[in-house]
Design a protein around this motif. Structure first.
Motif, mmCIF file in Angstrom:
data_model
loop_
_atom_site.group_PDB
_atom_site.id
_atom_site.type_symbol
_atom_site.label_atom_id
_atom_site.label_comp_id
_atom_site.label_asym_id
_atom_site.label_seq_id
_atom_site.Cartn_x
_atom_site.Cartn_y
_atom_site.Cartn_z
ATOM 1 N N ARG A 9 0.862 -1.184 0.000
ATOM 2 C CA ARG A 9 0.000 0.000 0.000
ATOM 3 C C ARG A 9 0.898 1.233 0.000
ATOM 4 O O ARG A 9 1.949 1.261 0.637
ATOM 5 N N CYS A 149 -5.413 0.545 -0.642
ATOM 6 C CA CYS A 149 -5.935 -0.256 0.464
ATOM 7 C C CYS A 149 -7.019 -1.241 0.031
ATOM 8 O O CYS A 149 -6.902 -2.448 0.266
ATOM 9 N N ASP A 150 -8.091 -0.748 -0.570
ATOM 10 C CA ASP A 150 -9.217 -1.623 -0.881
ATOM 11 C C ASP A 150 -8.911 -2.603 -2.010
ATOM 12 O O ASP A 150 -9.452 -3.710 -2.036
ATOM 13 N N ARG A 153 -6.991 -5.277 -0.189
ATOM 14 C CA ARG A 153 -7.958 -6.040 0.620
ATOM 15 C C ARG A 153 -8.773 -6.992 -0.252
ATOM 16 O O ARG A 153 -8.999 -8.146 0.102
ATOM 17 N N LEU A 168 -13.588 -5.374 5.154
ATOM 18 C CA LEU A 168 -13.300 -4.385 6.189
ATOM 19 C C LEU A 168 -12.949 -5.034 7.523
ATOM 20 O O LEU A 168 -12.731 -4.343 8.518
ATOM 21 N N ASP A 171 -7.047 -4.960 8.295
ATOM 22 C CA ASP A 171 -6.435 -3.693 7.919
ATOM 23 C C ASP A 171 -5.309 -3.882 6.917
ATOM 24 O O ASP A 171 -4.620 -4.911 6.923
ATOM 25 N N ASP A 173 -2.406 -1.231 6.234
ATOM 26 C CA ASP A 173 -1.899 0.079 6.650
ATOM 27 C C ASP A 173 -1.005 0.715 5.583
ATOM 28 O O ASP A 173 -0.454 0.009 4.725
ATOM 29 N N ASN A 194 -0.546 -7.334 5.805
ATOM 30 C CA ASN A 194 -0.313 -6.065 6.512
ATOM 31 C C ASN A 194 1.009 -6.059 7.257
ATOM 32 O O ASN A 194 1.131 -5.539 8.350
#
Length: 197
Positions: A9, A149-150, A153, A168, A171, A173, A194
């Motif tokens: 990220r 981020c998404d 994810r 969600l 996380d 980061d 992460n």
């Protein structure tokens, strides 16, 4: 063939947590984001990273450039790693979106909820997974993919077989790296999530 992929990220920026940056805002890393990314580059030194691919957004390009400088690599831009197209929500304040029922629905039902004139979560995951499949077909040493981020994810949820509605629950980061081993044809497995190693 298979390839080890680090999903990175981008580093922190001043709008983080306040604005839905999306694709509309030309956001630079702040000092903390640059420091985070430099520290990540230092930790990744000696890991045999062979290539860096990046989303075309300024915050990811800057992150990839810092990583590339530290690792002696020239990042390559790839639209498959781009941020989700949030349509009319792009560039809005989270405080304003919180009162929007469609926004609440999107966050509760990522697997099916639409964005207003933008991209679905499924479409974003499909394009990112296609990129990982392409890297697996090429084989070679570990690759860093600098994204958002998404998107990260969503890829992790897909690989783990989790419904996108559940993204969600974990996380990703700023300036973190999540490692996956991609085998091609949509097959992969998650090694870490992460990480700050």
């Amino acid at each position: 063939m298979s390839v080890l992929i680090g999903l990175v990220r981008h580093g922190a920026h001043d709008d983080l947590g306040t604005w839905l940056s999306g694709r509309t805002r030309d956001i630079a890393l702040n000092a903390a984001g640059r420091d985070q990314t430099a520290a990540l580059s230092h930790r990744l030194a000696g890991r045999g990273i062979a290539a860096i691919a990046t989303s075309p957004r300024r915050r990811t390009i800057e992150t990839a450039a810092i990583l590339g400088q530290g690792l002696g690599l020239t990042p390559v831009r790839d639209d498959a790693l781009d941020e989700i197209d949030f349509g009319a929500w792009s560039g809005a304040r989270f405080a304003d979106l919180d009162g929007d029922p469609a926004w609440r629905h999107w966050n509760a039902a990522r697997g099916t909820a639409p964005t207003p004139g933008g991209e679905t979560m499924g479409a974003a995951v499909s394009r990112a997974m296609a990129h990982l499949d392409g890297l697996a077909r090429q084989g070679g040493g570990p690759v860093l993919c600098v994204s958002h981020c998404d998107v990260i994810r969503g890829v992790i949820a897909h690989v783990l077989g989790l419904p996108l509605d559940n993204i969600l629950r974990f996380d990703i980061d700023p300036a973190s790296v999540s490692w996956v081993m991609a085998h091609g044809q949509g097959m992969a497995h998650v090694l870490t999530i992460n990480g700050r190693e």
